[in-house]
Design an enzyme around this catalytic site. Structure first.
Site, mmCIF file in Angstrom:
data_model
loop_
_atom_site.group_PDB
_atom_site.id
_atom_site.type_symbol
_atom_site.label_atom_id
_atom_site.label_comp_id
_atom_site.label_asym_id
_atom_site.label_seq_id
_atom_site.Cartn_x
_atom_site.Cartn_y
_atom_site.Cartn_z
ATOM 1 N N HIS A 41 0.843 -1.203 0.000
ATOM 2 C CA HIS A 41 0.000 0.000 0.000
ATOM 3 C C HIS A 41 0.874 1.246 0.000
ATOM 4 C CE1 HIS A 41 0.552 0.817 4.395
ATOM 5 N NE2 HIS A 41 0.536 -0.501 4.520
ATOM 6 N N ASP B 124 -0.021 4.397 1.188
ATOM 7 C CA ASP B 124 -0.224 5.387 2.255
ATOM 8 C C ASP B 124 0.579 5.024 3.489
ATOM 9 O OD1 ASP B 124 -2.067 3.172 2.618
ATOM 10 O OD2 ASP B 124 -2.934 4.304 4.278
ATOM 11 N N GLU C 4 -4.738 1.932 3.296
ATOM 12 C CA GLU C 4 -4.721 0.690 4.068
ATOM 13 C C GLU C 4 -4.744 0.979 5.558
ATOM 14 O OE1 GLU C 4 -2.772 -2.610 6.335
ATOM 15 O OE2 GLU C 4 -2.132 -0.539 6.080
#
Length: 480
Positions: A78, A80, A147
């Site tokens: 992910h 983020d 996430e």
């Protein structure tokens, strides 16, 4: 990709891309810039890609010579990160890149989280896609958004175009450990109405600080105190000796991070700061003894004000009662896997505005137990005349008895390092459960390099481990 601040570290291309990722703000809900960077990367190399409305990105690459027709492998992570920083840090993580550096053993960011969780997964994937000399089967690289706040990207991503049914998730933080199952989870919020009025009297500021904090899944069992719960107990003990009217309350910033600090401001009738400090000293000693919190501080300070826009003493008592009543931490251990947390919750955020809002991260590897815990929160909300909501629910990733991917990875690790990897289930949430629902028959394993203190400003990434994990990844791709 050439590194500057991380120049000289190996693997050079991995750390070059990691430094670039660190230069782009990419906290949860702030992923457009990093998503566009991934698109630019793919376009510059002529790779097919998909960027959806949520900013999820999928990049496709053919297998190298002789491996074009081998089974497709999915690489997944992910984009983020959790944005936490020290109180003294002035960096704006929403608009500025990280001040990344290293000490020859670890990479870290001055004053903030590093985002090794999960920037290193993105860096590995980009370094792999960027190097035509690396042998690999066809690749489908899936990089999701948000996430850290409920797997929101994985929840909405369309994977119908993928051919792969073997997925390497690069979102683990312990080298030599292969995760093959994880808990499901949910975010829950209790909102207690907080009608205010002008209240006059001496004011005091309460501060709970110096706690270790940490990840609410991976570290919920490590006997760490929750600052919001400690503050609830602090106020409860003060309330027992003098009426209180609460004017402000703020603890924690992420529901999946154990809160390290909390502050509250009170109007206290018949205030005796000496008595409050006695309560603070006693509670501080108890917290240091009960928990692994040697640096915990519980303090009270005079405020140069006479009153404020505060809750009534009755409403304040209700807030304190709710804070003390809500469960927190480990609720049950697994009776099937020794040492595995089965069910837990974390009161990650507590903030007073027009209402007292309590936000929880709830996890369990048993769906029935998760629902029972959520029902308990609903009942508490109803008892205190508060509203209740939940969102971001994601399923547990169940253990797969027969896994070709796991077998190949274990054998490759054994061949490379001369020892057995640890294969386990974890309590922290991973996206594999959601992705597996979208890709029937998906075979998943999660792994990654060694990181420490993720989701805190002490986060650091082990340099040597990053190189070993990179070499292992390349060998696994060859073996597949």
């Amino acid at each position: 990709m050439e590194a500057v601040k991380l120049a000289g570290l190996e693997p050079a291309n991995v750390f070059g891309f990691f430094e670039k990722i660190c230069s782009i703000p990419h906290g949860s809900k702030n992923t457009k810039a990093i998503s566009d960077y991934l698109v630019d990367f793919a376009q510059e190399r002529g790779l097919r890609y998909i960027q959806d409305e949520a900013n999820n990105v999928v990049i496709f690459q053919n297998g190298t010579c002789g491996m074009e027709n081998h089974a497709t492998v999915i690489l997944q992570g992910h984009m983020d990160m959790v944005c936490e920083k020290e109180p003294s840090c002035t960096l704006d993580m929403a608009t500025e890149g990280l001040d990344v550096t290293h000490d020859n053993q670890y990479v870290y960011a001055n004053g903030t989280t590093l985002g090794g969780d999960d920037g290193i997964a993105v860096a590995y994937a980009l370094a792999l896609l960027d190097d035509p000399t690396i042998a690999h089967p066809p690749l489908e690289v899936v990089i999701t958004v948000d996430e850290e706040i409920g797997m929101l990207g994985a929840n909405v991503i369309d994977l119908s175009m993928l051919n792969g049914r073997m997925l390497l998730n690069l979102d683990s933080e312990d080298e030599g450990i292969f995760t093959v199952s994880c808990a499901g989870g949910c975010h829950a919020c209790i909102s207690l109405p907080a009608e205010r009025k002008a209240v006059y009297g001496p004011c005091v500021r309460l501060v709970v600080d110096g706690l270790q904090g940490g990840h609410s899944g991976a570290e919920i069992h490590k006997n760490r105190a929750n600052a919001n719960k400690v503050m609830g107990e602090f106020m409860s003990r003060i309330q027992a000796v003098m009426p209180l009217c609460l004017t402000s309350f703020s603890g924690g910033t992420k529901d999946n991070a154990i809160p390290r600090s909390c502050q509250a401001t009170l109007v206290a009738m018949g205030i005796k700061l000496e008595r409050i400090n006695e309560i603070a000293d006693t509670l501080q000693a108890e917290i240091r003894e009960k928990y692994d919190e040697p640096d915990a501080t519980v303090q009270a300070f005079d405020v140069d004000a006479l009153g404020g826009n505060a809750l009534t003493s009755e409403a304040t008592a209700k807030v304190i009662g709710l804070l003390c009543a809500v469960p927190n931490g480990v609720q049950a251990m697994s009776d099937k896997i020794p040492g595995l947390v089965e069910t837990s919750l974390n009161l990650g955020i507590a903030k007073l505005g027009n209402a007292m809002n309590l936000t929880f991260s709830v996890r369990s590897s048993v769906n029935q137990e998760k629902e029972a815990l959520l029902d308990k929160l609903k009942e508490l909300a109803a008892f205190y005349d508060a509203s209740y909501t939940q969102n971001g629910e994601y399923p547990a990733w169940e253990y797969k008895e027969d896994s070709h991917l796991r077998d190949v990875m274990v054998q490759t690790y054994r061949n490379m390092f001369g020892k057995e990897p640890e294969v386990l289930a974890i309590h922290a949430g991973l996206e594999c459960g959601l992705l597996g629902e979208k890709l029937p028959g998906l075979d998943c394993v999660s792994f990654g390099p060694q990181m420490h203190d993720i989701h805190t400003s002490r986060e650091k990434l082990d340099i040597a481990s990053t190189e070993r994990t990179w070499k292992f990844l390349l060998e696994v791709l060859k073996a597949l």
